[in-house]
Design an enzyme around this catalytic site. Structure first.
Site, short mmCIF file in Angstrom:
data_model
loop_
_atom_site.label_atom_id
_atom_site.label_comp_id
_atom_site.label_asym_id
_atom_site.label_seq_id
_atom_site.Cartn_x
_atom_site.Cartn_y
_atom_site.Cartn_z
N GLU A 1 0.84 -1.21 0.00
CA GLU A 1 0.00 0.00 0.00
C GLU A 1 0.87 1.26 0.00
O GLU A 1 2.10 1.18 0.04
CB GLU A 1 -0.90 0.02 1.24
CG GLU A 1 -2.29 -0.56 1.03
CD GLU A 1 -3.20 0.37 0.23
OE1 GLU A 1 -2.72 1.40 -0.28
OE2 GLU A 1 -4.40 0.06 0.12
N ARG B 1 -7.38 2.08 13.26
CA ARG B 1 -5.98 2.41 13.01
C ARG B 1 -5.91 3.36 11.82
O ARG B 1 -6.87 3.50 11.05
CB ARG B 1 -5.15 1.16 12.72
CG ARG B 1 -5.53 0.44 11.42
CD ARG B 1 -4.43 -0.52 10.98
NE ARG B 1 -4.78 -1.36 9.85
CZ ARG B 1 -4.73 -1.01 8.58
NH1 ARG B 1 -4.36 0.21 8.25
NH2 ARG B 1 -5.05 -1.87 7.61
N ASN C 1 -5.01 4.63 8.14
CA ASN C 1 -5.05 3.94 6.85
C ASN C 1 -4.55 4.88 5.76
O ASN C 1 -3.55 5.55 5.94
CB ASN C 1 -6.47 3.42 6.57
CG ASN C 1 -6.45 2.28 5.54
OD1 ASN C 1 -5.63 1.38 5.66
ND2 ASN C 1 -7.34 2.33 4.57
N ASN D 1 -10.21 5.51 2.37
CA ASN D 1 -9.34 5.27 1.22
C ASN D 1 -9.47 6.40 0.21
O ASN D 1 -10.27 7.33 0.38
CB ASN D 1 -9.68 3.94 0.55
CG ASN D 1 -8.74 2.82 0.96
OD1 ASN D 1 -7.52 3.03 1.05
ND2 ASN D 1 -9.27 1.64 1.22
N ASP E 1 -10.20 1.46 -3.89
CA ASP E 1 -9.10 1.53 -2.93
C ASP E 1 -8.37 2.85 -3.17
O ASP E 1 -9.00 3.88 -3.25
CB ASP E 1 -8.20 0.30 -3.08
CG ASP E 1 -7.41 -0.02 -1.82
OD1 ASP E 1 -6.95 0.91 -1.14
OD2 ASP E 1 -7.22 -1.22 -1.52
#
Length: 301
Positions: free
Chosen positions: A17, A100, A102, A152, A200
Site C-alpha cells: 500500500e 488504526r 489507513n 481510502n 481503494d
C-alpha cells in the site's frame, strides 16, 4: 485500455500500500502494512531495500526537510530519517477503539490528510473511522467529513481545490471543495454496481484525471474530472491497492497489490498477488507534494 502491465518488483506482500514516487532520489516507496515494513525500489539500478517500522505503517508523505518521511503508523504519527533510521514521534492518534490509520496523502498546501480504518476483533466493520489533517505546525485536526469503515482514495486535484476520498465499503468515491475548510460532500463516482470489487487508493494525473485501484476487481480505472469513466486497465492480480506516477518524467504508473484474505487456492492462481506493477498510461503524473512540517519542531515542543 490495452497496455503492457509488467511486474516491477516481485514482492509478494500481504498488504502492499501507500505507494509514492520520490523525485529527489528517483525511487519508489511503499509499505507492506501487515509486515510493518517500509520499502524502496530504485529503477535506475534495480536495488530494493526495506526498513522495519515499530508498528504497522499505513501511509506516509515525503517531507520538505531532506531525508525525512512523515509516517502514519497504526496508532501514531512520526518522522523517519532514511540516513540514520531515527524515528521521532509527533503524537498518538485520537482515534476510536479498534481503529488504526489507513490511506493518506499530502495536500497541495503541504499538509498531510489521512483516514482511519475500523478493524474489530469480532463482527463486521462499522463507520467508526474519520479523516484527520496534520498541519505544518504539527497540530492535528479532524475534518468535518462523513465517518467511514475503511478510509481510502485520499487524493487532490491539480489546483488543490478538490479533495477525493471514500469509504471502500460504501463503493462510492466522494469529493468536496477543499482548502483551509472543506465544503459540501458529493458523489464523484458511484461503484455500487461493481460486483466483487470496491475502490481503494487513488492518484491524480497532470490533466486532473483520477486513477483508482479497485480491490477485488483486477483493474485500475481513470475517471475524468467530471467523474466519467475514461480508461480501464486490467491488472494481472485481483487486489490492486494504490497507484502512483513515477519515473524521471512521471510517465509510469506504479500499482501496489495484496494477497490479504486470499485462500491458498486463490493464491496458487493469482501468482502475482502482492507484487508491485508498472505500466505506461500515456499521461503523465504530478510531482508528489511534500509535508511542510519541520522534524526539528518535535524536539522544540
Amino acid at each position: 485500455m490495452s497496455v503492457d502491465v509488467r511486474v516491477a518488483v516481485q514482492s509478494g506482500h500481504a498488504l502492499g500500500e501507500g505507494v509514492l514516487w520520490c523525485d529527489r532520489t528517483q525511487s519508489l516507496l511503499w509499505t507492506d502494512i501487515h509486515a510493518s515494513m517500509l520499502w524502496r525500489y530504485v529503477p535506475g539500478d534495480g536495488t530494493v531495500r526495506s526498513w522495519p517500522m515499530p508498528e504497522r505503517l499505513a501511509s506516509f508523505a515525503l517531507c520538505v526537510a531532506d531525508g525525512w518521511l512523515l509516517l502514519a503508523l497504526a496508532s501514531r504519527l512520526a518522522f523517519f530519517h532514511f540516513g540514520t533510521g531515527e524515528i521521532r514521534e509527533i503524537r498518538t492518534l485520537p482515534i476510536a477503539p479498534e481503529t488504526r490509520a489507513n490511506d493518506g496523502a499530502c495536500d497541495r498546501q503541504g499538509r498531510f490528510v489521512f483516514g482511519t480504518l475500523h478493524e474489530p476483533a469480532h463482527g463486521p466493520k462499522g463507520a467508526h473511522g474519520q479523516f484527520l489533517r496534520l498541519d505544518a505546525d504539527l497540530t492535528l485536526h479532524e475534518l468535518p467529513l462523513p465517518r467511514v469503515a475503511i478510509a481510502n482514495s485520499v487524493a487532490f486535484s491539480p489546483d488543490g481545490g478538490t479533495m477525493y476520498f471514500c469509504d471502500s465499503l460504501q463503493k462510492r468515491i466522494l469529493q468536496c471543495e477543499y482548502g483551509d475548510e472543506v465544503g459540501a460532500v458529493s458523489t464523484f463516482v458511484d461503484l455500487t454496481s461493481l460486483e466483487g470489487g470496491e475502490p481503494d487508493g487513488s492518484t491524480v494525473d497532470s490533466e486532473g484525471g483520477v486513477w483508482n485501484a479497485q480491490w477485488g476487481a483486477s483493474r485500475v480505472v481513470r475517471y475524468r474530472a467530471d467523474g466519467r469513466e475514461d480508461r480501464v486497465v486490467a491488472m494481472p492480480t485481483s487486489q490492486p491497492t494504490r497507484p502512483a506516477f513515477g519515473g524521471p518524467s512521471l510517465a509510469t504508473l506504479y500499482v501496489t497489490s495484496a494477497h490479504d484474505g486470499m485462500t491458498d487456492a486463490a493464491r496458487s492462481i493469482d501468482r502475482h498477488a502482492g507484487d508491485v506493477f508498472a505500466f505506461e498510461p500515456g499521461i503523465t503524473g504530478l510531482r508528489e507534494p511534500r509535508f511542510a512540517g519541520d522534524p526539528d519542531a518535535v524536539r522544540r515542543r
